[in-house]
Scaffold this motif. Structure first.
Motif, PDB file in Angstrom:
ATOM      1  N   THR A   1       0.830  -1.202   0.000  1.00 52.79           N
ATOM      2  CA  THR A   1       0.000   0.000   0.000  1.00 52.79           C
ATOM      3  C   THR A   1       0.864   1.252   0.000  1.00 52.79           C
ATOM      4  OG1 THR A   1      -1.663  -1.226   1.265  1.00 52.79           O
ATOM      5  CG2 THR A   1      -1.925   1.162   1.144  1.00 52.79           C
ATOM      6  N   CYS A   2       1.957   1.204   0.734  1.00 51.44           N
ATOM      7  CA  CYS A   2       2.882   2.348   0.759  1.00 51.44           C
ATOM      8  C   CYS A   2       3.482   2.584  -0.635  1.00 51.44           C
ATOM      9  CB  CYS A   2       3.984   2.112   1.786  1.00 51.44           C
ATOM     10  SG  CYS A   2       3.432   2.211   3.503  1.00 51.44           S
ATOM     11  N   SER A   3       3.844   1.523  -1.345  1.00 55.64           N
ATOM     12  CA  SER A   3       4.342   1.676  -2.717  1.00 55.64           C
ATOM     13  C   SER A   3       3.277   2.302  -3.607  1.00 55.64           C
ATOM     14  CB  SER A   3       4.758   0.316  -3.294  1.00 55.64           C
ATOM     15  OG  SER A   3       5.988  -0.116  -2.766  1.00 55.64           O
ATOM     16  N   PHE A   4       2.045   1.852  -3.434  1.00 48.63           N
ATOM     17  CA  PHE A   4       0.921   2.377  -4.203  1.00 48.63           C
ATOM     18  C   PHE A   4       0.768   3.888  -3.978  1.00 48.63           C
ATOM     19  CE2 PHE A   4      -3.701   3.289  -4.353  1.00 48.63           C
ATOM     20  CZ  PHE A   4      -3.978   2.904  -5.654  1.00 48.63           C
ATOM     21  N   ILE A   5       0.834   4.316  -2.720  1.00 44.33           N
ATOM     22  CA  ILE A   5       0.726   5.739  -2.399  1.00 44.33           C
ATOM     23  C   ILE A   5       1.931   6.505  -2.933  1.00 44.33           C
ATOM     24  CG2 ILE A   5       0.574   7.416  -0.514  1.00 44.33           C
ATOM     25  CD1 ILE A   5      -0.838   5.259   1.133  1.00 44.33           C
ATOM     26  N   LEU A   6       3.097   5.888  -2.886  1.00 42.14           N
ATOM     27  CA  LEU A   6       4.300   6.514  -3.436  1.00 42.14           C
ATOM     28  C   LEU A   6       4.112   6.820  -4.921  1.00 42.14           C
ATOM     29  CD1 LEU A   6       7.203   7.400  -2.814  1.00 42.14           C
ATOM     30  CD2 LEU A   6       7.947   5.055  -3.265  1.00 42.14           C
ATOM     31  N   GLY A   7       3.477   5.895  -5.648  1.00 44.75           N
ATOM     32  CA  GLY A   7       3.168   6.144  -7.056  1.00 44.75           C
ATOM     33  C   GLY A   7       2.209   7.303  -7.230  1.00 44.75           C
ATOM     34  N   ALA A   8       1.225   7.413  -6.324  1.00 42.49           N
ATOM     35  CA  ALA A   8       0.278   8.527  -6.392  1.00 42.49           C
ATOM     36  C   ALA A   8       0.988   9.856  -6.222  1.00 42.49           C
ATOM     37  CB  ALA A   8      -0.797   8.358  -5.320  1.00 42.49           C
ATOM     38  N   VAL A   9       1.963   9.906  -5.313  1.00 43.97           N
ATOM     39  CA  VAL A   9       2.732  11.136  -5.097  1.00 43.97           C
ATOM     40  C   VAL A   9       3.539  11.485  -6.333  1.00 43.97           C
ATOM     41  CG1 VAL A   9       4.602  12.177  -3.771  1.00 43.97           C
ATOM     42  CG2 VAL A   9       2.820  10.873  -2.598  1.00 43.97           C
ATOM     43  N   ALA A  10       4.260  10.499  -6.874  1.00 45.57           N
ATOM     44  CA  ALA A  10       5.092  10.750  -8.057  1.00 45.57           C
ATOM     45  C   ALA A  10       4.249  11.195  -9.247  1.00 45.57           C
ATOM     46  CB  ALA A  10       5.877   9.491  -8.415  1.00 45.57           C
ATOM     47  N   ASP A  11       3.027  10.688  -9.318  1.00 47.45           N
ATOM     48  CA  ASP A  11       2.151  10.996 -10.453  1.00 47.45           C
ATOM     49  C   ASP A  11       1.607  12.418 -10.407  1.00 47.45           C
ATOM     50  OD1 ASP A  11       0.886  10.089 -12.849  1.00 47.45           O
ATOM     51  OD2 ASP A  11      -1.005   9.924 -11.754  1.00 47.45           O
ATOM     52  N   THR A  12       1.582  13.011  -9.209  1.00 50.94           N
ATOM     53  CA  THR A  12       0.969  14.332  -9.067  1.00 50.94           C
ATOM     54  C   THR A  12       1.958  15.434  -8.704  1.00 50.94           C
ATOM     55  OG1 THR A  12       0.467  13.867  -6.729  1.00 50.94           O
ATOM     56  CG2 THR A  12      -1.238  13.338  -8.341  1.00 50.94           C
TER      57      THR A  12
ATOM     58  N   ALA B   1       5.834  15.579   2.240  1.00 50.10           N
ATOM     59  CA  ALA B   1       4.640  16.278   2.723  1.00 50.10           C
ATOM     60  C   ALA B   1       3.399  15.830   1.950  1.00 50.10           C
ATOM     61  CB  ALA B   1       4.829  17.791   2.614  1.00 50.10           C
ATOM     62  N   LEU B   2       3.535  15.618   0.649  1.00 47.48           N
ATOM     63  CA  LEU B   2       2.417  15.123  -0.156  1.00 47.48           C
ATOM     64  C   LEU B   2       2.012  13.722   0.289  1.00 47.48           C
ATOM     65  CD1 LEU B   2       3.296  16.243  -3.815  1.00 47.48           C
ATOM     66  CD2 LEU B   2       1.427  17.086  -2.372  1.00 47.48           C
ATOM     67  N   PHE B   3       3.003  12.892   0.577  1.00 45.89           N
ATOM     68  CA  PHE B   3       2.727  11.532   1.053  1.00 45.89           C
ATOM     69  C   PHE B   3       1.950  11.588   2.371  1.00 45.89           C
ATOM     70  CE2 PHE B   3       3.276   7.330   2.602  1.00 45.89           C
ATOM     71  CZ  PHE B   3       3.662   6.513   1.549  1.00 45.89           C
ATOM     72  N   ILE B   4       2.433  12.406   3.291  1.00 50.46           N
ATOM     73  CA  ILE B   4       1.781  12.540   4.600  1.00 50.46           C
ATOM     74  C   ILE B   4       0.353  13.065   4.446  1.00 50.46           C
ATOM     75  CG2 ILE B   4       1.851  13.805   6.791  1.00 50.46           C
ATOM     76  CD1 ILE B   4       4.953  13.757   6.469  1.00 50.46           C
ATOM     77  N   LYS B   5       0.152  13.996   3.524  1.00 51.74           N
ATOM     78  CA  LYS B   5      -1.189  14.542   3.292  1.00 51.74           C
ATOM     79  C   LYS B   5      -2.152  13.457   2.830  1.00 51.74           C
ATOM     80  CE  LYS B   5      -3.671  18.108   0.696  1.00 51.74           C
ATOM     81  NZ  LYS B   5      -3.548  19.210  -0.296  1.00 51.74           N
ATOM     82  N   LEU B   6      -1.702  12.595   1.917  1.00 47.68           N
ATOM     83  CA  LEU B   6      -2.549  11.496   1.444  1.00 47.68           C
ATOM     84  C   LEU B   6      -2.871  10.530   2.582  1.00 47.68           C
ATOM     85  CD1 LEU B   6      -1.160  10.516  -2.093  1.00 47.68           C
ATOM     86  CD2 LEU B   6      -3.492  11.218  -1.532  1.00 47.68           C
ATOM     87  N   VAL B   7      -1.855  10.193   3.366  1.00 42.40           N
ATOM     88  CA  VAL B   7      -2.048   9.269   4.484  1.00 42.40           C
ATOM     89  C   VAL B   7      -3.060   9.830   5.475  1.00 42.40           C
ATOM     90  CG1 VAL B   7      -0.904   8.337   6.535  1.00 42.40           C
ATOM     91  CG2 VAL B   7       0.192   8.131   4.296  1.00 42.40           C
ATOM     92  N   ASN B   8      -2.912  11.097   5.817  1.00 42.42           N
ATOM     93  CA  ASN B   8      -3.777  11.710   6.821  1.00 42.42           C
ATOM     94  C   ASN B   8      -5.185  11.995   6.312  1.00 42.42           C
ATOM     95  OD1 ASN B   8      -1.704  11.650   8.681  1.00 42.42           O
ATOM     96  ND2 ASN B   8      -1.053  13.759   8.296  1.00 42.42           N
ATOM     97  N   SER B   9      -5.399  11.841   5.018  1.00 42.84           N
ATOM     98  CA  SER B   9      -6.736  12.060   4.456  1.00 42.84           C
ATOM     99  C   SER B   9      -7.697  10.932   4.818  1.00 42.84           C
ATOM    100  CB  SER B   9      -6.654  12.211   2.932  1.00 42.84           C
ATOM    101  OG  SER B   9      -5.901  13.357   2.581  1.00 42.84           O
ATOM    102  N   GLY B  10      -7.163   9.825   5.303  1.00 42.39           N
ATOM    103  CA  GLY B  10      -8.023   8.710   5.701  1.00 42.39           C
ATOM    104  C   GLY B  10      -8.829   8.161   4.536  1.00 42.39           C
ATOM    105  N   LEU B  11      -8.157   7.869   3.427  1.00 38.11           N
ATOM    106  CA  LEU B  11      -8.846   7.430   2.214  1.00 38.11           C
ATOM    107  C   LEU B  11      -8.997   5.905   2.181  1.00 38.11           C
ATOM    108  CD1 LEU B  11      -6.907   9.679  -0.322  1.00 38.11           C
ATOM    109  CD2 LEU B  11      -9.234  10.040   0.525  1.00 38.11           C
ATOM    110  N   PRO B  12     -10.198   5.404   1.878  1.00 40.34           N
ATOM    111  CA  PRO B  12     -10.348   3.956   1.707  1.00 40.34           C
ATOM    112  C   PRO B  12      -9.587   3.489   0.469  1.00 40.34           C
ATOM    113  CG  PRO B  12     -12.332   5.104   0.991  1.00 40.34           C
ATOM    114  CD  PRO B  12     -11.455   6.136   1.631  1.00 40.34           C
ATOM    115  N   VAL B  13      -9.030   2.279   0.551  1.00 41.13           N
ATOM    116  CA  VAL B  13      -8.306   1.708  -0.589  1.00 41.13           C
ATOM    117  C   VAL B  13      -9.280   0.793  -1.324  1.00 41.13           C
ATOM    118  CG1 VAL B  13      -6.253   0.451  -1.318  1.00 41.13           C
ATOM    119  CG2 VAL B  13      -6.170   1.852   0.756  1.00 41.13           C
TER     120      VAL B  13
END
Length: 337
Positions: free
Chosen positions: A136-147, A193-205
């Motif tokens: 899941t962390c790798s998945f979020i890492l991709g989201a950060v790189a993409d944006t 900071a972008l990674f932390i923002k996504l994590v703290n958003s409490g988003l369902p996977v």
């Protein structure tokens, strides 16, 4: 984020236009993302409508302290829905489910009468949860790189290897049309900071299984994903492609993943290494480290993890189907140990 880098690299992009033209997209990043999400929602709605008459199933929830029988909706209800019927506390900490002993995403519909266990990040001796967390962390890492980059820089997500926890970092390989790019300390902090923002958003996977055709439609702007999809489909049951989504970010992975981003605690994007090969140019390996929420480390201890995560992670760069097989083997070996 990255505005300074975007403007400084504009001339370099022009010089590299002959090299990278095959990677240029017709749609903008925002348009491609919007289209991908629309297709995801449409397919999700179509699958829900195809269920037809509602059928009930019995789900036997077992924990060390209680056993509960729940009557749920076949093909619609998920382990997350079951958790909400049990307690708010269990819902908040459940990371992954075991359905008849098999790993099961929290947002994957249940399809028959079954026995259910809900696993938290603190569940002992269940290594599958750790692998799901890392993935899941790798998945979020991709989201950060993409944006993280401006529109004038071409970025395509490539793939992320199977979790190898002992390597010290989760990774995502990304094509970025910036030759010899070395991010500054400020840029690394901004990405974290972008990674932390996504994590703290409490988003369902969210999880969705779909056809090769639909997946190709979703990722037609990404030359790497488009090339990988037929091979993934050919090696999966019924040629299915499994997709995951957090917020508006959609990616391909067999999974499993944890149910919500808020299960991730302290996290850092530690390094970006160029790993260009003869076959692929301008591939950068993003590396990060994270610990589950609720696990507390002092600054010194966490800095040791960060320093380790900065070293180039030499996990094998495999086709996606081999990545998933390697992941399954890792889980099997871990369970045996």
């Amino acid at each position: 984020m990255f505005q300074r880098c975007g403007s400084l690299c504009l001339n370099s992009l022009k010089l590299q236009s002959n090299v990278s033209s095959k990677y240029m997209s017709v749609l903008s990043k925002a348009e491609a993302k919007k289209r991908r999400n629309a297709l995801f929602d449409e397919e999700k709605k179509r699958q829900r409508a195809s269920i037809g008459r509602m059928e009930k199933i019995e789900v036997k929830y077992q924990s060390p302290t209680e056993e509960v029988v729940l009557v749920m909706n076949k093909g619609i209800s998920t382990p997350h829905d079951c958790a909400k019927h049990i307690s708010e506390g269990i819902t908040n900490v459940s990371a992954l489910a075991l359905v008849d002993g098999n790993s099961w995403d929290m947002h994957k519909p249940l399809i028959s009468n079954c026995e259910l266990q809900l696993l938290s990040m603190m569940t002992p001796k269940i290594s599958t949860v750790n692998y799901a967390f890392w993935r899941t962390c790798s998945f979020i890492l991709g989201a950060v790189a993409d944006t993280a980059f401006k529109e004038d820089i071409t970025v395509h997500l490539h793939s992320f290897p199977a979790p190898v926890i002992k390597s010290g970092s989760f990774v995502y390989d990304v094509f970025i049309d910036l030759p010899n790019w070395k991010p500054s300390d400020a840029e690394m902090r901004a990405m974290s900071a972008l990674f932390i923002k996504l994590v703290n958003s409490g988003l369902p996977v969210e999880r969705l299984e779909t056809t090769e055709h639909v997946a190709q439609e979703m990722f037609q702007e990404n030359p790497f994903k488009s090339k990988q999809i037929p091979d993934i489909a050919a090696h999966n049951i019924e040629n299915k492609i499994t997709l995951y989504r957090i917020g508006d970010h959609v990616d391909i992975s067999k999974g499993p993943m944890v149910g919500n981003t808020n299960l991730i605690g302290r996290c850092t994007i530690a390094a970006v290494h160029e790993v260009t090969t003869d076959e692929q140019e301008h591939i950068y390996r993003f590396q990060g480290v994270a610990i589950p929420k609720g696990i507390l480390l002092n600054h010194f201890a966490y800095s040791i993890l960060e320093d380790r995560a900065k070293k180039l992670n030499n996990v094998m760069w495999l086709p996606q189907r081999d990545i998933e097989e390697d992941f399954a083997e890792n889980v099997k070996l871990s369970a045996q140990n």
